[in-house]
Structures are given as C-alpha cells and as structure tokens.
Scaffold this active site. Structure first.
Site, short mmCIF file in Angstrom:
data_model
loop_
_atom_site.label_atom_id
_atom_site.label_comp_id
_atom_site.label_asym_id
_atom_site.label_seq_id
_atom_site.Cartn_x
_atom_site.Cartn_y
_atom_site.Cartn_z
N ARG A 45 41.07 70.49 44.44
CA ARG A 45 41.82 69.25 43.84
C ARG A 45 40.93 67.97 44.46
NH1 ARG A 45 45.66 68.72 40.49
NH2 ARG A 45 46.48 66.76 41.34
N CYS A 93 45.95 75.02 43.73
CA CYS A 93 46.70 76.36 43.47
C CYS A 93 47.61 76.31 42.15
CB CYS A 93 48.01 76.33 44.59
SG CYS A 93 47.37 76.60 46.33
N ASN A 108 45.32 69.35 54.49
CA ASN A 108 45.49 68.29 53.70
C ASN A 108 45.32 66.88 54.22
OD1 ASN A 108 46.35 70.16 52.00
ND2 ASN A 108 48.51 70.05 52.06
N VAL A 133 59.31 69.38 43.88
CA VAL A 133 57.81 68.65 43.90
C VAL A 133 57.07 69.29 42.89
CG1 VAL A 133 55.95 68.13 45.32
CG2 VAL A 133 58.36 68.06 46.47
C1 EPZ Z 1 49.26 67.46 48.02
O1 EPZ Z 1 48.71 67.75 46.65
C2 EPZ Z 1 48.67 68.56 48.68
N1 EPZ Z 1 47.48 69.15 48.69
C3 EPZ Z 1 49.87 69.62 48.57
O2 EPZ Z 1 49.45 71.13 49.38
C4 EPZ Z 1 51.29 69.31 48.81
O3 EPZ Z 1 52.15 70.40 48.38
C5 EPZ Z 1 51.53 67.93 47.77
O4 EPZ Z 1 50.73 67.09 48.30
C6 EPZ Z 1 52.60 67.39 47.99
O5 EPZ Z 1 53.01 67.19 49.42
C7 EPZ Z 1 46.58 68.48 49.29
O6 EPZ Z 1 46.82 67.56 49.96
C8 EPZ Z 1 44.99 68.85 48.99
P1 EPZ Z 1 50.96 65.31 44.64
P2 EPZ Z 1 48.60 66.76 45.61
O7 EPZ Z 1 50.11 64.38 43.85
O8 EPZ Z 1 48.37 65.45 46.06
C9 EPZ Z 1 52.58 65.37 40.10
C10 EPZ Z 1 48.99 73.18 49.69
O9 EPZ Z 1 49.67 74.21 49.79
N2 EPZ Z 1 51.46 64.78 39.74
O10 EPZ Z 1 52.06 64.68 45.76
O11 EPZ Z 1 48.24 67.35 44.43
C11 EPZ Z 1 52.12 66.87 40.53
O12 EPZ Z 1 52.00 67.64 39.49
C12 EPZ Z 1 49.08 72.08 48.82
O13 EPZ Z 1 48.48 72.76 50.89
C13 EPZ Z 1 51.46 64.31 38.35
O14 EPZ Z 1 52.38 64.38 37.66
O15 EPZ Z 1 50.29 66.65 45.17
C14 EPZ Z 1 53.37 67.22 41.23
O16 EPZ Z 1 54.41 67.91 40.60
C15 EPZ Z 1 49.94 72.70 47.56
N3 EPZ Z 1 50.42 63.38 38.23
C16 EPZ Z 1 53.88 65.86 42.09
O17 EPZ Z 1 53.34 64.88 41.25
C17 EPZ Z 1 49.20 63.04 38.90
O18 EPZ Z 1 48.34 62.57 38.72
C18 EPZ Z 1 53.37 66.03 43.62
O19 EPZ Z 1 51.96 66.10 43.56
C19 EPZ Z 1 49.39 63.66 40.06
C20 EPZ Z 1 50.54 64.43 40.64
#
Ligand code: EPZ
Length: 437
Positions: free
Chosen positions: A95, A119, A23, A331
């Site tokens: 993503r 995922c 990540n 989360v």
């Molecule tokens: C990153 O995902 C990681 N992936 C995830 O790891 C990790 O679980 C997550 O951060 C939280 O730490 C990568 O870095 C590739 P978020 P990301 O934006 O950036 C909502 C793994 O297993 N959200 O912090 O996609 C979202 O739906 C993966 O390595 C919106 O609503 O996570 C979630 O509920 C899984 N709108 C929350 O925020 C948006 O535009 C956190 O998502 C963006 C996100």
C-alpha cells in the site's frame, strides 16, 4: 507456495529482538525522497515491504544501501522519472506506493502510482488520499493499472478535515504539505506513535510541524528539505504478536527492543487476560504465569486505543481463556477471516455483524461481520491451514504452535512481509517445525 509443518504443544521460550516498525520505516524511506541530501535510517528490518519500497525508490534514481545491521542510507540527489512499465511491475505488492505521490510531485512535477496491494482485511479504498492530493492542487488521471498525477500550478497548503483518523491519509498530508506553498491545517488526524516518529523525521529534515491537543496538525510549507539521521521506532505490533504467542503456548518470551510507553494499552489487556510482564531497560519479558486465562471485552480503535493489528494474535490466546471474550473490530470491516482456521482447529468463535461489547461504530448494521465472540477454553488440534494475511498468518502460526498435533501452514511467505527472520526467531524459541519453499 512455501509451507511450514509444525508440531504443536510446546511452550515458546527464549528471546527475540524486534527492530524498526514495519509501519514506520517504509514511510521514512519515502520521506527521504523529499530531501536534497542523503539520509540515514537505522534499525530497518529486512522484510519484503521494505524491499518493495527500496525497489520503487531505486527505479526513481534514489541510491540505497541496507546493511545486515539494519542501517539504510538513501541518496535522493539524482531522483528522476521512472518508466511506467517498471513501476507497474510492483503493482499489487504494497500500500506504500500511494505515499510516493506528494514527494514525486514536489521533486519531478509528475508521478505514476501502480494499483495498490496490502492485506485483504477490507476494501482498503484510497478515497481520502485522492481527496487530500486534490486539495493540494494535484491533478489525478485514473489509468487502467494505476493513477498518473501532475501539479500544473505546483502544490499549495490546504485546510483538511479527515472523516476518519486514517493513518495513511495523515501520512499523505504530512509528506505532501511539508514542501507545499503556505500553511496546511489537518484536523481529525491519526496520532499513532509511528506518525509521531515520521513527524520527528520530517522535522529533522527542516519541516515545521505542530501537533495540537485536539489532534489538529499544522504544517508550514518550506521550499527545500535537507536530510535526516534517525533510528526507527520499534515494531510494537511485532512485540505484541510475540507476547500473544507466549500466552497462547504457556511460554516465556523476552522481546528485545520493546518499550512500555508505546504498548501501555496492550499491556493492560495482556495483564487482564492473565498474562504477566516485566519491563526491562532493553525490552519486555512476556510470560504465562500459570493458572487460568480470563475472558475480556476488547474494542479496537485508533491510538491510544487497542490497535487493530494487536487483536488477531491475541484472539488465539482468548480461545484458551475460561469464559466468553468479545472483540469489536472498529478499524477494518473484514478482519476476522482468520478465525475460520482457528474454528477448524477446535476453537469456538462466532462472528457477528452487530457492534458487540462497545460503542456503535461505522460498520454497524452494514452487513460487515466485525464482532467476534470467543468461548473457551477449547483444546486446539492440528490442521491444514492457509495464511490469509500478515497478522492473521501470525495467528495461524501461534495456533499451530499451541495446538496438540501436527499442522501444515501454507502461504507463509505473507508472514515475512512484516516479521523479520520469522523462522529463525521461531527456532530460537524452541518451536518444532520443518519448512519447505
Ligand atoms: C496502516 O494502514 C497500517 N499499515 C495498518 O497495519 C494498520 O492496521 C492501520 O494503519 C491502522 O492503524 C501500514 O502502515 C502500512 P488507515 P492504513 O488508512 O494506513 C479506511 C498491518 O498489519 N480508509 O488508518 O491503510 C480503511 O479502509 C497493517 O501492519 C478509507 O476508507 O490504515 C480502514 O477501514 C494492516 N479510505 C480505515 O480507514 C482511505 O482513503 C483505517 O485505515 C484510507 C483509509
């Protein structure tokens, strides 16, 4: 579909080495696109997420080499537009493409981003990303298979406040603001170690970024960025996964490359469950010291809280703890799908839509099954299981390795998205399995 047939019941004992964080490294690769000269990134694992980003960068004219030792060079000096049909071939595979927007707009004035993958642990919207890009002056045109972006008046700094400390949206702001005209102020930012490592990389390139105590990140845009030479932060999610595997299989695993500062919260929970660990100069030894495992109450959260990516592998160990454990996932709204297979193997896990064990979160009373109660200890027996996602898949493998008897685990290629040389590592730890493509 690739399948592993596992003979469980044997403790995992030995050493694995983790390299750069999945990540972080993919975002660092996109950051290289912003520079005028070639960058060097070390400790880059050979995982499919890295391959997807490499291909997309190469489509845009970036020259990339990636040695077996993990050293990657990225030369963006001939960056060019790519044909939509070629980009589209990568739709649904990751993503990360959404993070290409800012760098491509800075370099080319336009971008086409295919529909995303990642995922299935929730809806995974990109509304925060699109809102951020519009704040910087991007014009976004929804296409049937992705989005086309332009910046007719260039990109200018913005004052942004995130509704939720989204990691991706924070990275979107960082990668767009560093070369935007003027000042950017981001409040409610994510400050995960991977984000801080990306900031270090951008600073090496010439960016001006400050992170204040109130999680406000300020960026002064600069016209050009140079390049970076950086060793990626280790993968703490992979390290935590192997630690959970040691606990669940009564094993003893030395994780080379793991460091204490980024894993403090995990180490506290690991110890409370009954695990033991030794911090060494070159890694951390995680082991089951014997005796009962204890139930715990876990609430996942953004850094420095308990990472959402840590809960799935640990739940397998909690099925062996003596009593009731609770995991409140705050989360992602739908990250307990993997527990179906564990129940099939004999675990006693009930999931609930209420916010259990901690503070009410944004998923409370919205019909999302985002809390789990695990009752143990329950003996696990082999079963036929299909991997649902990356971390859930690792949990399934751990459960199969901990269970008495034979399990057939399919769709295991999902695991290689984030765990480098997964099968070799399992062999090194004494796991008994056969693998068929
Ligand atoms: C990153 O995902 C990681 N992936 C995830 O790891 C990790 O679980 C997550 O951060 C939280 O730490 C990568 O870095 C590739 P978020 P990301 O934006 O950036 C909502 C793994 O297993 N959200 O912090 O996609 C979202 O739906 C993966 O390595 C919106 O609503 O996570 C979630 O509920 C899984 N709108 C929350 O925020 C948006 O535009 C956190 O998502 C963006 C996100």
């Amino acid at each position: 579909m690739s399948q592993i047939t596992v003979k469980g019941g044997k403790p995992l004992v030995g050493r694995v080495d983790v390299r750069g964080a999945k990540n972080l490294v993919t975002k660092a690769m996109v950051a290289a696109l912003l520079g005028d000269n070639a960058s060097v990134l070390r400790d880059v694992p050979h995982i499919s997420d890295v391959e997807v980003v490499s291909k997309l960068l190469q489509l845009h004219g970036v020259l990339i080499t990636h040695g077996e030792d993990g050293t990657m060079t990225l030369d963006p000096s001939n960056v060019k537009s790519a044909r939509m049909v070629d980009i589209d071939a990568h739709a649904g595979s990751s993503r990360i493409p959404i993070l290409f927007c800012g760098p491509l707009l800075h370099q080319l004035g336009e971008a086409f981003i295919p529909d995303l993958g990642g995922c299935h642990i929730g809806d995974r919207p990109i509304d925060y990303h699109l809102e951020v890009l519009r704040n910087f002056g991007a014009v976004i045109d929804k296409q049937p298979n992705g989005i086309r972006l332009s910046a007719p008046d260039g990109l200018h700094g913005a004052k942004i406040s995130l509704k939720y400390p989204s990691v991706g949206a924070t990275e979107q702001v960082l990668l767009t603001s560093v070369r935007a005209e003027g000042l950017t102020e981001l409040s409610g930012a994510a400050v995960e170690p991977e984000i801080m490592d990306l900031i270090a990389i951008l600073q090496k390139m010439g960016a001006i970024i400050s992170v204040d105590t109130d999680r406000v990140i300020r960026i002064e845009g600069v016209k050009n960025l140079d390049s970076y030479n950086h060793t990626a932060l280790f993968d703490r999610n992979e390290a935590a996964s192997w630690a959970a595997a040691a606990l669940a299989t009564h094993g003893d695993i030395f994780v080379g490359g793991a460091r204490q500062p980024e894993m403090m919260t995990f180490l506290n929970v690991f110890r409370k469950v009954g695990g033991a660990f030794d911090i060494k100069e070159d890694g951390i030894r995680f082991y089951h010291p014997g005796g009962d495992l204890n139930p715990v109450v876990i609430e996942t959260d953004v850094h420095p809280g308990f990472m959402t990516d840590w809960q799935q592998p640990l739940v397998v160990a909690l099925t062996q703890a003596k009593g009731l454990s609770i995991v409140h996932e705050t989360v992602y709204e739908n990250r307990f799908g993997f527990t179906d297979a564990l129940v099939q193997m004999g675990a006693q896990i009930q999931i609930y839509r209420e916010c259990l064990g901690g503070n009410p979160c944004r998923f409370g009373q919205r019909n999302f099954n985002h809390s789990a109660v695990i009752s143990g200890p329950t003996p696990l027996h082999g079963a036929d299981i299909r991997v649902p996602d990356l971390r859930g898949g690792f949990s399934h493998m751990v459960a199969a390795l901990a269970a008495e008897g034979v399990s057939n685990v399919t769709n295991v290629q999902l695991i290689s998205r984030g765990y480098e040389h997964f099968l070799t590592k399992l062999e090194a730890l004494g796991a008994e399995f056969t693998y068929t493509e």
